[in-house]
Design an enzyme around this catalytic site. Structure first.
Site, mmCIF file in Angstrom:
data_model
loop_
_atom_site.group_PDB
_atom_site.id
_atom_site.type_symbol
_atom_site.label_atom_id
_atom_site.label_comp_id
_atom_site.label_asym_id
_atom_site.label_seq_id
_atom_site.Cartn_x
_atom_site.Cartn_y
_atom_site.Cartn_z
ATOM 1 N N SER A 24 0.863 -1.196 0.000
ATOM 2 C CA SER A 24 0.000 0.000 0.000
ATOM 3 C C SER A 24 0.888 1.231 0.000
ATOM 4 O O SER A 24 2.005 1.192 0.543
ATOM 5 C CB SER A 24 -0.874 0.013 1.257
ATOM 6 N N TYR A 74 -1.198 -0.615 10.420
ATOM 7 C CA TYR A 74 -1.461 -0.971 9.015
ATOM 8 C C TYR A 74 -0.281 -0.547 8.144
ATOM 9 O O TYR A 74 0.241 -1.320 7.343
ATOM 10 C CB TYR A 74 -2.747 -0.294 8.541
HETATM 11 N N1 LIG Z 1 -8.788 -0.237 -1.166
HETATM 12 C C1 LIG Z 1 -7.749 0.569 -1.040
HETATM 13 O O1 LIG Z 1 -7.886 1.806 -1.107
HETATM 14 C C2 LIG Z 1 -6.379 -0.011 -0.845
HETATM 15 C C3 LIG Z 1 -5.276 0.861 -0.890
HETATM 16 C C4 LIG Z 1 -4.006 0.354 -0.710
HETATM 17 C C5 LIG Z 1 -3.822 -1.005 -0.514
HETATM 18 N N2 LIG Z 1 -4.897 -1.841 -0.455
HETATM 19 C C6 LIG Z 1 -4.632 -3.272 -0.235
HETATM 20 O O2 LIG Z 1 -5.251 -4.011 -1.276
HETATM 21 C C7 LIG Z 1 -5.606 -5.308 -0.800
HETATM 22 C C8 LIG Z 1 -7.069 -5.577 -1.137
HETATM 23 O O3 LIG Z 1 -7.830 -4.622 -0.419
HETATM 24 P P1 LIG Z 1 -9.364 -4.293 -0.758
HETATM 25 O O4 LIG Z 1 -9.488 -2.821 -0.736
HETATM 26 O O5 LIG Z 1 -9.829 -5.064 -1.939
HETATM 27 O O6 LIG Z 1 -10.010 -4.852 0.586
HETATM 28 P P2 LIG Z 1 -11.449 -5.490 0.837
HETATM 29 O O7 LIG Z 1 -12.429 -4.846 -0.073
HETATM 30 O O8 LIG Z 1 -11.676 -5.373 2.306
HETATM 31 O O9 LIG Z 1 -11.224 -7.016 0.424
HETATM 32 C C9 LIG Z 1 -10.351 -7.805 1.175
HETATM 33 C C10 LIG Z 1 -10.529 -9.258 0.809
HETATM 34 O O10 LIG Z 1 -9.805 -10.040 1.775
HETATM 35 C C11 LIG Z 1 -10.670 -11.001 2.340
HETATM 36 N N3 LIG Z 1 -10.343 -11.222 3.752
HETATM 37 C C12 LIG Z 1 -10.389 -10.327 4.755
HETATM 38 N N4 LIG Z 1 -10.022 -10.894 5.911
HETATM 39 C C13 LIG Z 1 -9.759 -12.196 5.630
HETATM 40 C C14 LIG Z 1 -9.343 -13.296 6.406
HETATM 41 N N5 LIG Z 1 -9.155 -13.204 7.714
HETATM 42 N N6 LIG Z 1 -9.139 -14.482 5.793
HETATM 43 C C15 LIG Z 1 -9.356 -14.628 4.473
HETATM 44 N N7 LIG Z 1 -9.764 -13.615 3.682
HETATM 45 C C16 LIG Z 1 -9.962 -12.406 4.246
HETATM 46 C C17 LIG Z 1 -12.043 -10.418 2.209
HETATM 47 O O11 LIG Z 1 -12.992 -11.442 2.283
HETATM 48 P P3 LIG Z 1 -14.502 -11.130 2.790
HETATM 49 O O12 LIG Z 1 -15.171 -10.494 1.622
HETATM 50 O O13 LIG Z 1 -15.004 -12.437 3.174
HETATM 51 O O14 LIG Z 1 -14.365 -10.159 3.934
HETATM 52 C C18 LIG Z 1 -11.953 -9.732 0.845
HETATM 53 O O15 LIG Z 1 -12.144 -10.662 -0.181
HETATM 54 C C19 LIG Z 1 -5.313 -5.299 0.709
HETATM 55 O O16 LIG Z 1 -4.080 -5.925 0.957
HETATM 56 C C20 LIG Z 1 -5.235 -3.813 1.045
HETATM 57 O O17 LIG Z 1 -4.420 -3.568 2.163
HETATM 58 C C21 LIG Z 1 -6.178 -1.378 -0.635
#
Ligand SMILES: NC(=O)c1ccc[n+]([C@@H]2O[C@H](COP(=O)([O-])OP(=O)(O)OC[C@H]3O[C@@H](n4cnc5c(N)ncnc54)[C@H](OP(=O)(O)O)[C@@H]3O)[C@@H](O)[C@H]2O)c1
Length: 239
Positions: free
Chosen positions: A116, A129
C-alpha cells in the site's frame, strides 16, 4: 489461466469462481481459509494446492483500521494486532513459502504482493497498518533481488485509494479507480516495474509525494488522518 481463489467466505468464493468460469471458460477451485487464524490454515491450503502448478501468486488479502485512530485507542487492540499481523504479514510469507519452491523448479513464476502507499511513509493513526505494508514492500523487494536471476518476478504493488469495501469509497473517480480499472492498469506493469503504484494517477500522486521531506509527509498524513478521525467521531456521536 486456471484460478484458485482463497478467502474465508465460501459463498462469496463460489460466486466469484462461477463468474470466472462462465466468463473466461477456465477451471476454478476455491479454498476456504481464514488468514486471521494460524492453526491448520496453511496445512489446509498446502493440501488444497497439492499437484497444481502455480504460475502466479497474488498476495492480496489485507485488513486495515475501521477508521484512523491512535494506536492505544484502536478498538479491540490485542485482537487487532494479532489479526492484522497474521493477515497482512504472515500470509505473504507463508503463501510465498508454499508456492515459490515449485516456481523455482520450473524456473518461472510471478508473485504479486499488494502492499500500500501507506507503507511508503509512516502513516500516523494508521500506524500498524502502515507498518505491515512497509513489511510487504521490503519483503517483496528483498525477494525480487534474491530470485530475479532464477526467472521469478516479484512485484511490490503500492496503491493509493481504490474504490473497494476497505476504503468505503463507493464511486470511482480518476484518482480513486474501481478495482477493475486499477487491476487492469497494474497488470500492465508486471515484468516492467518491480515496485509500482499500479496506475498513472497513483504514480502521479507518488511522484508529488517524492518531493516532500519525510517529516513533511508524516505531518501532512497526521493532519489528514486527524480530520478523517474527527469526521468519523462526529458521525458516531450523531448516530
Ligand atoms: N482499497 C484501497 O484503497 C487499498 C489501498 C491500498 C492497498 N490496499 C490493499 O489491497 C488489498 C485488497 O484490499 P481491498 O481494498 O480489496 O479490501 P477489501 O475490499 O476489504 O477485500 C479484502 C478481501 O480479503 C478477504 N479477507 C479479509 N479478511 C480475511 C481473512 N481473515 N481471511 C481470508 N480472507 C480475508 C475479504 O474477504 P470477505 O469479503 O469475506 O471479507 C476480501 O475478499 C489489501 O491488501 C489492502 O491492504 C487497498
Amino acid at each position: 489461466m486456471k484460478v484458485v481463489l482463497i478467502s474465508r467466505s465460501k459463498e462469496k468464493l463460489d460466486k466469484v469462481a462461477s463468474e470466472i468460469r462462465e466468463k473466461y471458460q477456465v477451471e476454478t477451485k476455491v479454498i476456504v481459509a481464514d488468514f486471521g487464524e494460524t492453526e491448520d490454515t496453511y496445512t489446509r491450503i498446502k493440501a488444497g494446492l497439492e499437484g497444481l502448478e502455480i504460475g502466479v501468486l497474488v498476495n492480496n488479502v489485507g485488513i486495515s483500521y475501521a477508521y484512523p485512530e491512535y494506536f492505544l485507542d484502536v478498538p479491540d487492540l490485542d485482537k487487532t494486532i494479532d489479526q492484522m499481523t497474521n493477515i497482512n504479514i504472515l500470509s505473504v510469507c507463508k503463501m510465498t513459502r508454499l508456492v515459490l519452491p515449485g516456481m523455482l523448479e520450473r524456473s518461472k513464476g510471478v508473485v504479486l504482493n499488494i502492499a500500500s502507499a501507506a507503507g511508503m511513509y509512516p502513516t500516523p493513526l494508521l500506524t500498524l497498518y502502515s507498518a505491515t505494508k512497509a513489511f510487504v514492500d521490503f519483503f517483496s523487494r528483498g525477494l525480487q533481488a534474491e530470485y530475479k536471476s532464477k526467472g521469478i518476478i516479484v512485484q511490490s504493488v503500492l496503491p493509493y485509494y481504490v474504490a473497494t469495501k476497505m476504503s468505503k469509497i463507493r464511486k470511482p473517480t480518476f484518482d480513486k479507480p474501481s478495482p477493475e480499472m486499477y487491476v487492469r492498469a497494474a497488470l500492465g506493469t508486471v515484468g516492467l516495474q518491480s515496485r509500482t503504484s499500479g496506475c498513472i494517477p497513483h504514480a502521479l500522486i507518488g511522484w508529488i509525494f517524492s518531493f516532500l521531506p519525510t517529516s513533511t509527509a508524516i505531518n501532512f498524513l497526521m493532519k489528514k488522518n486527524k480530520q478523517i478521525r474527527a469526521r468519523h467521531m462526529k458521525k458516531m456521536k450523531e448516530n
